[in-house]
Design a protein around this motif. Structure first.
Motif, short mmCIF file in Angstrom:
data_model
loop_
_atom_site.label_atom_id
_atom_site.label_comp_id
_atom_site.label_asym_id
_atom_site.label_seq_id
_atom_site.Cartn_x
_atom_site.Cartn_y
_atom_site.Cartn_z
N ALA A 137 -127.83 44.56 3.58
CA ALA A 137 -126.49 44.39 4.17
C ALA A 137 -125.70 45.70 4.06
O ALA A 137 -125.03 46.12 5.01
CB ALA A 137 -125.74 43.26 3.48
N ARG A 138 -125.80 46.33 2.91
CA ARG A 138 -125.10 47.61 2.69
C ARG A 138 -125.64 48.68 3.65
O ARG A 138 -124.87 49.46 4.21
CB ARG A 138 -125.27 48.05 1.24
CG ARG A 138 -124.43 49.22 0.84
CD ARG A 138 -124.66 49.68 -0.60
NE ARG A 138 -124.84 48.62 -1.57
CZ ARG A 138 -123.85 47.97 -2.18
NH1 ARG A 138 -122.60 48.26 -1.90
NH2 ARG A 138 -124.11 47.03 -3.07
N ILE B 32 -125.06 41.19 8.85
CA ILE B 32 -124.58 41.45 7.48
C ILE B 32 -124.29 40.13 6.78
O ILE B 32 -124.66 39.93 5.61
CB ILE B 32 -123.34 42.37 7.51
CG1 ILE B 32 -123.76 43.80 7.89
CG2 ILE B 32 -122.61 42.36 6.16
CD1 ILE B 32 -122.61 44.73 8.24
N LEU C 180 -124.24 48.04 7.08
CA LEU C 180 -122.81 48.40 7.07
C LEU C 180 -122.65 49.91 7.18
O LEU C 180 -121.83 50.39 7.98
CB LEU C 180 -122.15 47.87 5.80
CG LEU C 180 -120.66 48.12 5.66
CD1 LEU C 180 -119.88 47.49 6.81
CD2 LEU C 180 -120.16 47.59 4.32
N THR D 61 -118.56 49.90 1.65
CA THR D 61 -119.98 49.93 1.30
C THR D 61 -120.20 49.76 -0.21
O THR D 61 -121.32 49.47 -0.63
CB THR D 61 -120.64 51.24 1.76
OG1 THR D 61 -119.93 52.34 1.19
CG2 THR D 61 -120.64 51.34 3.27
N SER E 135 -123.64 43.27 14.39
CA SER E 135 -123.87 43.87 13.07
C SER E 135 -123.30 43.01 11.96
O SER E 135 -123.96 42.78 10.94
CB SER E 135 -123.26 45.27 13.01
OG SER E 135 -123.94 46.13 13.90
N TYR E 136 -122.07 42.54 12.14
CA TYR E 136 -121.47 41.70 11.09
C TYR E 136 -122.14 40.34 10.99
O TYR E 136 -122.20 39.75 9.91
CB TYR E 136 -119.96 41.60 11.28
CG TYR E 136 -119.26 42.81 10.71
CD1 TYR E 136 -119.00 42.91 9.35
CD2 TYR E 136 -118.89 43.88 11.51
CE1 TYR E 136 -118.39 44.03 8.81
CE2 TYR E 136 -118.29 45.01 10.99
CZ TYR E 136 -118.04 45.08 9.63
OH TYR E 136 -117.44 46.19 9.10
#
Length: 130
Positions: free
Chosen positions: A108-109, A96, A112, A60, A92-93
């Protein structure tokens, strides 16, 4: 020990692993379908997934000014998760990656941070059965 008993025991292990992963949102049926129903191959690829996760861990505290390495790692995770139908991580990725490529590092953080506990549960589940 009879051969049939060994086979039965292996099947029980598969079911336990697969059932636990299903509870964590993994589309086991979809992943197996991609591999022609081959449970042993799927299980072996889950081991490869663990290696991918170890090698491409996204933290992160990634550098906001240079996200190239983070994008590369997230892309590797997304691809592997997608191939195995590990849907929560794949989705999720994918998000991101879109955010990082668009320069929205803070969002994005946040995503994550949200996915890391579930990601850890999936990894620990696989490790437990390997």
């Amino acid at each position: 020990m009879p051969v049939w008993f060994k086979g039965y025991k292996r099947e029980v292990i598969f079911m336990t692993l697969f059932e636990e992963l299903k509870e964590l949102g993994v589309d086991i049926d979809g992943g197996l379908k991609r591999l022609g129903g081959n449970e042993q191959l799927y299980t072996r690829l889950l081991g490869s997934f663990l290696k991918t996760m170890e090698k491409n861990s996204v933290e992160t505290d990634f550098d906001e000014t240079d996200c190239a390495e983070t994008i590369e790692k997230a892309h590797a995770i997304k691809g592997t998760a997608g191939n195995l139908s590990i849907t929560p991580l794949y989705e999720s990725y994918a998000e991101i990656l879109t955010l990082l490529r668009g320069g929205n590092t803070e969002k994005a953080r946040e995503i994550l941070k949200e996915i890391l506990p579930g990601q850890e549960q999936i990894i620990n589940c696989i490790k437990k059965h390997m």
